[in-house]
Design a protein around this motif. Structure first.
Motif, PDB file in Angstrom:
ATOM      1  N   GLU A 174      62.296  40.521  45.172  1.00  0.00           N
ATOM      2  CA  GLU A 174      60.988  40.666  45.814  1.00  0.00           C
ATOM      3  C   GLU A 174      61.123  41.308  47.192  1.00  0.00           C
ATOM      4  O   GLU A 174      60.321  42.167  47.569  1.00  0.00           O
ATOM      5  CB  GLU A 174      60.307  39.299  45.921  1.00  0.00           C
ATOM      6  CG  GLU A 174      58.885  39.351  46.419  1.00  0.00           C
ATOM      7  CD  GLU A 174      58.769  39.217  47.923  1.00  0.00           C
ATOM      8  OE1 GLU A 174      57.789  39.741  48.483  1.00  0.00           O
ATOM      9  OE2 GLU A 174      59.660  38.604  48.545  1.00  0.00           O
TER      10      GLU A 174
ATOM     11  N   LEU B 217      61.688  34.644  38.446  1.00  0.00           N
ATOM     12  CA  LEU B 217      60.811  33.524  38.781  1.00  0.00           C
ATOM     13  C   LEU B 217      60.396  32.771  37.515  1.00  0.00           C
ATOM     14  O   LEU B 217      60.353  31.546  37.499  1.00  0.00           O
ATOM     15  CB  LEU B 217      59.586  34.006  39.552  1.00  0.00           C
ATOM     16  CG  LEU B 217      58.635  32.913  40.019  1.00  0.00           C
ATOM     17  CD1 LEU B 217      59.328  31.942  40.983  1.00  0.00           C
ATOM     18  CD2 LEU B 217      57.408  33.530  40.687  1.00  0.00           C
TER      19      LEU B 217
ATOM     20  N   TRP C 129      59.989  30.467  47.314  1.00  0.00           N
ATOM     21  CA  TRP C 129      59.992  31.920  47.147  1.00  0.00           C
ATOM     22  C   TRP C 129      59.217  32.602  48.272  1.00  0.00           C
ATOM     23  O   TRP C 129      59.699  33.526  48.911  1.00  0.00           O
ATOM     24  CB  TRP C 129      59.401  32.276  45.792  1.00  0.00           C
ATOM     25  CG  TRP C 129      59.385  33.745  45.470  1.00  0.00           C
ATOM     26  CD1 TRP C 129      60.244  34.701  45.920  1.00  0.00           C
ATOM     27  CD2 TRP C 129      58.464  34.424  44.625  1.00  0.00           C
ATOM     28  NE1 TRP C 129      59.918  35.924  45.398  1.00  0.00           N
ATOM     29  CE2 TRP C 129      58.832  35.785  44.595  1.00  0.00           C
ATOM     30  CE3 TRP C 129      57.365  34.016  43.876  1.00  0.00           C
ATOM     31  CZ2 TRP C 129      58.144  36.729  43.855  1.00  0.00           C
ATOM     32  CZ3 TRP C 129      56.691  34.973  43.130  1.00  0.00           C
ATOM     33  CH2 TRP C 129      57.078  36.303  43.129  1.00  0.00           C
ATOM     34  N   SER C 130      58.020  32.138  48.522  1.00  0.00           N
ATOM     35  CA  SER C 130      57.210  32.792  49.543  1.00  0.00           C
ATOM     36  C   SER C 130      57.741  32.516  50.951  1.00  0.00           C
ATOM     37  O   SER C 130      57.770  33.420  51.788  1.00  0.00           O
ATOM     38  CB  SER C 130      55.746  32.384  49.422  1.00  0.00           C
ATOM     39  OG  SER C 130      55.602  30.995  49.552  1.00  0.00           O
TER      40      SER C 130
ATOM     41  N   TYR D 175      57.266  28.390  44.133  1.00  0.00           N
ATOM     42  CA  TYR D 175      56.489  29.374  44.877  1.00  0.00           C
ATOM     43  C   TYR D 175      56.584  29.143  46.374  1.00  0.00           C
ATOM     44  O   TYR D 175      56.646  30.099  47.154  1.00  0.00           O
ATOM     45  CB  TYR D 175      55.031  29.391  44.418  1.00  0.00           C
ATOM     46  CG  TYR D 175      54.302  30.598  44.938  1.00  0.00           C
ATOM     47  CD1 TYR D 175      54.502  31.848  44.359  1.00  0.00           C
ATOM     48  CD2 TYR D 175      53.463  30.510  46.036  1.00  0.00           C
ATOM     49  CE1 TYR D 175      53.871  32.967  44.855  1.00  0.00           C
ATOM     50  CE2 TYR D 175      52.822  31.631  46.539  1.00  0.00           C
ATOM     51  CZ  TYR D 175      53.025  32.856  45.936  1.00  0.00           C
ATOM     52  OH  TYR D 175      52.411  33.968  46.436  1.00  0.00           O
TER      53      TYR D 175
ATOM     54  N   VAL E  30      56.243  24.747  39.577  1.00  0.00           N
ATOM     55  CA  VAL E  30      55.716  26.017  40.051  1.00  0.00           C
ATOM     56  C   VAL E  30      55.351  25.964  41.535  1.00  0.00           C
ATOM     57  O   VAL E  30      55.607  26.929  42.268  1.00  0.00           O
ATOM     58  CB  VAL E  30      54.530  26.494  39.180  1.00  0.00           C
ATOM     59  CG1 VAL E  30      53.325  25.586  39.333  1.00  0.00           C
ATOM     60  CG2 VAL E  30      54.167  27.927  39.499  1.00  0.00           C
TER      61      VAL E  30
END
Length: 109
Positions: A13, A46, A62-63, A59, A55
């Protein structure tokens, strides 16, 4: 293994987002191809992560990590300035990810 997949998703990403700026609105072919492959790979990894990591947790990590890494990449590659409030904010994001991983009962280890 799922945390490795999450790490790969984050890296893909960050590469894709870096290429997004370089694509200049999808007018440059190579950066556009890199971003398409990068985002596709990021979402693939992901999806593998979500086999065992909830999730919301995946997330958040990840973010959060992605924001910090893309800010560092933007600073290194594009000369984006990171002032004190930006660095404090990113520190708080990292602290949040650490708290989530160390203390939350929703995280599968």
């Amino acid at each position: 293994m799922n945390w490795l997949y999450l790490g790969l998703a984050i890296i893909c990403e960050v590469i894709a987002t870096s290429a997004l700026k370089a694509s200049v609105g999808f007018t440059k072919l190579l950066p556009t191809v890199i971003l398409a492959i990068g985002y596709s790979a990021a979402f693939y990894f992901l999806s593998l992560t979500l086999r065992s990591i909830p999730v919301g947790v995946a997330y958040a990590v990840w973010s959060g990590v992605g924001v910090v890494l893309i800010s560092v990449v933007a600073w290194l590659l594009y000369g984006q300035e990171l002032d004190l409030p930006a660095m404090i904010g990113m520190g708080l994001i990292v602290a949040g990810v650490i708290v989530l991983n160390l203390f939350s009962k929703t995280v599968s280890h």
